[in-house]
Scaffold this motif. Structure first.
Motif, PDB file in Angstrom:
ATOM      1  N   TYR A  28      91.389 -17.776  51.491  1.00 28.44           N
ATOM      2  CA  TYR A  28      90.557 -18.657  51.064  1.00 28.44           C
ATOM      3  C   TYR A  28      91.154 -20.048  51.036  1.00 28.44           C
ATOM      4  O   TYR A  28      90.323 -21.120  50.751  1.00 28.44           O
ATOM      5  CB  TYR A  28      90.285 -18.152  49.484  1.00 28.44           C
ATOM      6  CG  TYR A  28      89.696 -16.910  49.058  1.00 28.44           C
ATOM      7  CD1 TYR A  28      89.017 -16.337  50.132  1.00 28.44           C
ATOM      8  CD2 TYR A  28      89.529 -16.404  47.920  1.00 28.44           C
ATOM      9  CE1 TYR A  28      88.445 -14.909  49.975  1.00 28.44           C
ATOM     10  CE2 TYR A  28      88.987 -15.328  47.653  1.00 28.44           C
ATOM     11  CZ  TYR A  28      88.413 -14.488  48.436  1.00 28.44           C
ATOM     12  OH  TYR A  28      87.791 -13.559  48.245  1.00 28.44           O
ATOM     13  N   VAL A  63      97.344 -19.342  45.465  1.00 24.22           N
ATOM     14  CA  VAL A  63      97.314 -19.643  43.972  1.00 24.22           C
ATOM     15  C   VAL A  63      98.537 -19.154  43.308  1.00 24.22           C
ATOM     16  O   VAL A  63      99.189 -18.329  43.834  1.00 24.22           O
ATOM     17  CB  VAL A  63      96.034 -19.161  43.298  1.00 24.22           C
ATOM     18  CG1 VAL A  63      94.870 -19.937  43.726  1.00 24.22           C
ATOM     19  CG2 VAL A  63      95.787 -17.673  43.205  1.00 24.22           C
ATOM     20  N   CYS A  88      93.881 -19.649  38.512  1.00 15.50           N
ATOM     21  CA  CYS A  88      92.856 -18.717  38.789  1.00 15.50           C
ATOM     22  C   CYS A  88      92.270 -18.338  37.702  1.00 15.50           C
ATOM     23  O   CYS A  88      92.889 -18.077  36.506  1.00 15.50           O
ATOM     24  CB  CYS A  88      93.484 -17.571  39.302  1.00 15.50           C
ATOM     25  SG  CYS A  88      92.379 -15.959  39.556  1.00 15.50           S
ATOM     26  N   SER A  89      90.804 -18.520  37.538  1.00 16.17           N
ATOM     27  CA  SER A  89      90.013 -18.168  36.320  1.00 16.17           C
ATOM     28  C   SER A  89      90.099 -16.824  35.849  1.00 16.17           C
ATOM     29  O   SER A  89      89.925 -16.439  34.879  1.00 16.17           O
ATOM     30  CB  SER A  89      88.588 -18.738  36.536  1.00 16.17           C
ATOM     31  OG  SER A  89      87.969 -18.312  37.729  1.00 16.17           O
ATOM     32  N   LEU A  90      90.032 -15.977  37.019  1.00 15.27           N
ATOM     33  CA  LEU A  90      90.219 -14.485  36.753  1.00 15.27           C
ATOM     34  C   LEU A  90      91.615 -14.245  35.796  1.00 15.27           C
ATOM     35  O   LEU A  90      91.752 -13.614  34.819  1.00 15.27           O
ATOM     36  CB  LEU A  90      90.279 -13.714  37.990  1.00 15.27           C
ATOM     37  CG  LEU A  90      90.049 -12.146  37.836  1.00 15.27           C
ATOM     38  CD1 LEU A  90      89.283 -11.761  36.918  1.00 15.27           C
ATOM     39  CD2 LEU A  90      89.965 -11.545  39.271  1.00 15.27           C
ATOM     40  N   ASN A 116      95.371 -10.240  40.570  1.00 15.76           N
ATOM     41  CA  ASN A 116      95.024 -11.325  40.075  1.00 15.76           C
ATOM     42  C   ASN A 116      95.389 -11.272  38.424  1.00 15.76           C
ATOM     43  O   ASN A 116      94.247 -11.615  37.813  1.00 15.76           O
ATOM     44  CB  ASN A 116      93.481 -11.857  40.399  1.00 15.76           C
ATOM     45  CG  ASN A 116      92.942 -11.936  41.573  1.00 15.76           C
ATOM     46  OD1 ASN A 116      93.584 -10.985  42.534  1.00 15.76           O
ATOM     47  ND2 ASN A 116      92.164 -12.608  41.906  1.00 15.76           N
ATOM     48  N   CYS A 175      85.952 -13.689  37.737  1.00 12.17           N
ATOM     49  CA  CYS A 175      86.205 -15.038  38.553  1.00 12.17           C
ATOM     50  C   CYS A 175      84.948 -15.829  38.552  1.00 12.17           C
ATOM     51  O   CYS A 175      84.013 -15.253  38.960  1.00 12.17           O
ATOM     52  CB  CYS A 175      86.420 -14.527  39.874  1.00 12.17           C
ATOM     53  SG  CYS A 175      86.209 -15.720  41.226  1.00 12.17           S
ATOM     54  N   HIS A 176      85.263 -16.993  38.134  1.00  7.89           N
ATOM     55  CA  HIS A 176      84.091 -17.932  38.084  1.00  7.89           C
ATOM     56  C   HIS A 176      83.345 -18.123  39.594  1.00  7.89           C
ATOM     57  O   HIS A 176      82.211 -18.332  39.781  1.00  7.89           O
ATOM     58  CB  HIS A 176      84.350 -19.160  37.335  1.00  7.89           C
ATOM     59  CG  HIS A 176      85.337 -20.153  38.432  1.00  7.89           C
ATOM     60  ND1 HIS A 176      86.471 -19.682  38.653  1.00  7.89           N
ATOM     61  CD2 HIS A 176      84.849 -21.237  38.972  1.00  7.89           C
ATOM     62  CE1 HIS A 176      86.825 -20.715  39.575  1.00  7.89           C
ATOM     63  NE2 HIS A 176      85.903 -21.696  39.750  1.00  7.89           N
ATOM     64  N   VAL A 177      84.241 -17.957  40.556  1.00  4.65           N
ATOM     65  CA  VAL A 177      83.602 -18.287  41.994  1.00  4.65           C
ATOM     66  C   VAL A 177      82.658 -17.214  42.369  1.00  4.65           C
ATOM     67  O   VAL A 177      81.650 -17.344  42.940  1.00  4.65           O
ATOM     68  CB  VAL A 177      84.869 -18.448  42.972  1.00  4.65           C
ATOM     69  CG1 VAL A 177      84.501 -18.455  44.366  1.00  4.65           C
ATOM     70  CG2 VAL A 177      85.755 -19.595  42.668  1.00  4.65           C
ATOM     71  N   HIS A 178      83.003 -15.982  42.226  1.00  3.27           N
ATOM     72  CA  HIS A 178      82.191 -14.795  42.658  1.00  3.27           C
ATOM     73  C   HIS A 178      81.064 -14.535  41.695  1.00  3.27           C
ATOM     74  O   HIS A 178      80.020 -14.266  42.038  1.00  3.27           O
ATOM     75  CB  HIS A 178      83.239 -13.427  42.690  1.00  3.27           C
ATOM     76  CG  HIS A 178      84.073 -13.375  43.747  1.00  3.27           C
ATOM     77  ND1 HIS A 178      85.409 -14.104  43.910  1.00  3.27           N
ATOM     78  CD2 HIS A 178      83.765 -13.141  45.234  1.00  3.27           C
ATOM     79  CE1 HIS A 178      85.920 -14.095  45.257  1.00  3.27           C
ATOM     80  NE2 HIS A 178      84.776 -13.377  45.757  1.00  3.27           N
ATOM     81  N   GLU A 203      84.139  -8.678  43.478  1.00  7.06           N
ATOM     82  CA  GLU A 203      84.062  -9.353  42.211  1.00  7.06           C
ATOM     83  C   GLU A 203      82.966 -10.125  41.820  1.00  7.06           C
ATOM     84  O   GLU A 203      82.620 -10.680  40.788  1.00  7.06           O
ATOM     85  CB  GLU A 203      85.334 -10.690  42.253  1.00  7.06           C
ATOM     86  CG  GLU A 203      86.979 -10.158  42.168  1.00  7.06           C
ATOM     87  CD  GLU A 203      87.674 -11.217  42.605  1.00  7.06           C
ATOM     88  OE1 GLU A 203      87.545 -12.501  42.199  1.00  7.06           O
ATOM     89  OE2 GLU A 203      88.634 -10.978  42.962  1.00  7.06           O
ATOM     90  N   CYS A 267      86.656 -21.623  45.785  1.00  4.40           N
ATOM     91  CA  CYS A 267      87.476 -21.654  44.904  1.00  4.40           C
ATOM     92  C   CYS A 267      88.403 -22.944  44.849  1.00  4.40           C
ATOM     93  O   CYS A 267      89.280 -23.276  45.862  1.00  4.40           O
ATOM     94  CB  CYS A 267      88.397 -20.441  44.840  1.00  4.40           C
ATOM     95  SG  CYS A 267      89.865 -20.553  43.728  1.00  4.40           S
ATOM     96  N   TYR A 269      90.808 -23.973  43.171  1.00  4.21           N
ATOM     97  CA  TYR A 269      92.145 -23.807  42.958  1.00  4.21           C
ATOM     98  C   TYR A 269      92.812 -23.517  44.499  1.00  4.21           C
ATOM     99  O   TYR A 269      93.787 -24.087  44.823  1.00  4.21           O
ATOM    100  CB  TYR A 269      92.400 -22.645  42.079  1.00  4.21           C
ATOM    101  CG  TYR A 269      91.903 -22.535  40.717  1.00  4.21           C
ATOM    102  CD1 TYR A 269      92.474 -23.735  39.809  1.00  4.21           C
ATOM    103  CD2 TYR A 269      90.873 -21.918  40.327  1.00  4.21           C
ATOM    104  CE1 TYR A 269      92.009 -23.632  38.778  1.00  4.21           C
ATOM    105  CE2 TYR A 269      90.235 -21.984  39.217  1.00  4.21           C
ATOM    106  CZ  TYR A 269      90.968 -22.941  38.330  1.00  4.21           C
ATOM    107  OH  TYR A 269      90.265 -22.987  37.204  1.00  4.21           O
ATOM    108  N   MET A 270      92.036 -22.859  45.344  1.00  5.55           N
ATOM    109  CA  MET A 270      92.610 -22.331  46.658  1.00  5.55           C
ATOM    110  C   MET A 270      92.640 -23.628  47.440  1.00  5.55           C
ATOM    111  O   MET A 270      93.662 -23.910  48.329  1.00  5.55           O
ATOM    112  CB  MET A 270      92.029 -21.118  47.216  1.00  5.55           C
ATOM    113  CG  MET A 270      91.830 -19.925  46.866  1.00  5.55           C
ATOM    114  SD  MET A 270      93.597 -19.300  47.179  1.00  5.55           S
ATOM    115  CE  MET A 270      93.458 -17.347  46.774  1.00  5.55           C
TER     116      MET A 270
HETATM  117 FE1  SF4 Z   1      90.889 -16.589  41.023  1.00  6.81          FE
HETATM  118 FE2  SF4 Z   1      89.814 -18.325  42.941  1.00  6.81          FE
HETATM  119 FE3  SF4 Z   1      90.194 -15.576  43.832  1.00  6.81          FE
HETATM  120 FE4  SF4 Z   1      88.427 -16.444  42.001  1.00  6.81          FE
HETATM  121  S1  SF4 Z   1      88.459 -16.819  44.060  1.00  6.81           S
HETATM  122  S2  SF4 Z   1      89.869 -14.792  41.599  1.00  6.81           S
HETATM  123  S3  SF4 Z   1      89.435 -18.263  40.714  1.00  6.81           S
HETATM  124  S4  SF4 Z   1      91.953 -17.386  43.057  1.00  6.81           S
END
Ligand code: SF4
Ligand code: 13P
Length: 310
Positions: A28, A63, A88-90, A116, A175-178, A203, A267, A269-270
């Motif tokens: 990612y 992350v 990581c939001s998760l 995670n 996870c906010h992204v998924h 996710e 993401c 963060y990534m």
């Molecule tokens: Fe965490 Fe980003 Fe992976 Fe979502 S995509 S689980 S926020 S590292």
């Protein structure tokens, strides 16, 4: 820009030799960070590689929880993290103190937690899993034994559906992204591309996964897309994986699934990891991941069991 990138990659290559370091990067991360990697993989593959690497220094392009996992497995190596603020939001959706209180309500349950998570949550866990081996990890637990699964509700529900296991309690994290990937948007994209195969990460919400021809971890989606005859694929996960898909199969077309806001699943963060930060980290040999030894030892068993059930 291209020159700057080449220059930065050359500096990284030189510093890696000087420091006897390897760069491990998650799929990612951005395309340019992936270009600096000695090893590119999903969470499970990266943990396995960290453990078997004979380098003295591991620089983790990903992350924070991923670098922590590497440090838990390799206490004698220096694990550098170019961007310690990349969370990581998760992982953030599961506080170790709250998880301990939750676990205390289910004393007879085997605790399975997704990788995670923070090291504090891993220390409360019997077996960690990643999206690659979650089904195998849960299947390894005798069926009559109840399972407490955390922190991703969608992955937990996916495992429950696939294993038909009704004795599972699931932590409400995500996870906010998924979770932002839209089932409605995916349906209309599929109508526009009737010949495309759709892949989704577990996710994602159940209604998104239900639209997919294949649900699996990042690495499993990659394998699926490489092995299928189709020439178009709709990909419902973080968009970084498209870099590797396009690199491996330049003649195929990979289309990112839309989010509810109309964008792509990215993401942030990534993407905080950059080539400049990698250079600076290798020059200064910091920031370094440091974990309390007692917590590390408690987390180690859960991660080692996860790798055994690869
Ligand atoms: Fe965490 Fe980003 Fe992976 Fe979502 S995509 S689980 S926020 S590292
Ligand atoms: P995997 O690498 O296990 O597919 O995990 C996806 C993810 O969200 C990593 O942060």
């Amino acid at each position: 820009m291209a020159d700057n990138r080449t220059e930065l990659l050359e500096r990284i290559a030189k510093l890696k030799r000087q420091r006897r370091a390897v760069v491990l990067a998650h799929y990612y991360t951005s395309a340019e960070v992936q270009a600096a990697a000695d090893f590119l993989g999903d969470s499970l593959a990266l943990a396995v590689e960290a453990r078997k690497s004979d380098a003295e220094v591991l620089l983790f392009a990903g992350v924070h929880f991923m670098a922590e996992t590497a440090k838990v497995l390799c206490p004698d190596k220096r694990v550098l993290i170019p961007c310690p603020e990349a969370g990581c939001s998760l992982a953030d959706s599961c506080d170790a103190g709250e998880f301990a209180a939750f676990k205390a309500r289910y004393p007879d349950h085997t605790v399975v937690s997704y990788v995670n998570t923070t090291v504090g949550v891993k220390a409360l866990t019997d077996i960690c899993c990643t999206s690659s081996n979650a089904l195998r990890v849960v299947a390894s637990i005798p069926r009559e034994r109840p399972v407490l699964f955390g922190p991703d509700r969608n992955l937990g529900e996916y495992v429950r559906r696939m294993t038909g296991r009704d004795n599972m309690v699931i932590w409400e994290g995500g996870c906010h992204v998924h979770e932002e990937i839209s089932a409605e948007g995916l349906r209309s994209l599929r109508r526009e591309h009737p010949g495309a195969r759709t892949v989704a990460h577990p996710e994602c919400r159940a209604e998104v996964a239900a639209e997919a021809d294949f649900v699996g971890s990042t690495a499993a989606m990659l394998d699926y897309c490489m092995g299928e005859e189709a020439s178009e694929f709709i990909v419902a996960t973080e968009t970084g994986i498209l870099t590797e898909m396009r690199r491996r199969a330049p003649r195929k077309r990979f289309i990112p699934a839309p989010t509810a806001g109309g964008g792509c699943a990215e993401c942030r963060y990534m993407k905080m990891v950059t080539l400049e930060k990698i250079v600076r980290t290798l020059e200064r040999m910091e920031p370094e991941v440091v974990i309390d030894e007692e917590v590390r030892r408690r987390a180690e068993g859960a991660i080692a069991r996860m790798i055994e059930i690869r």
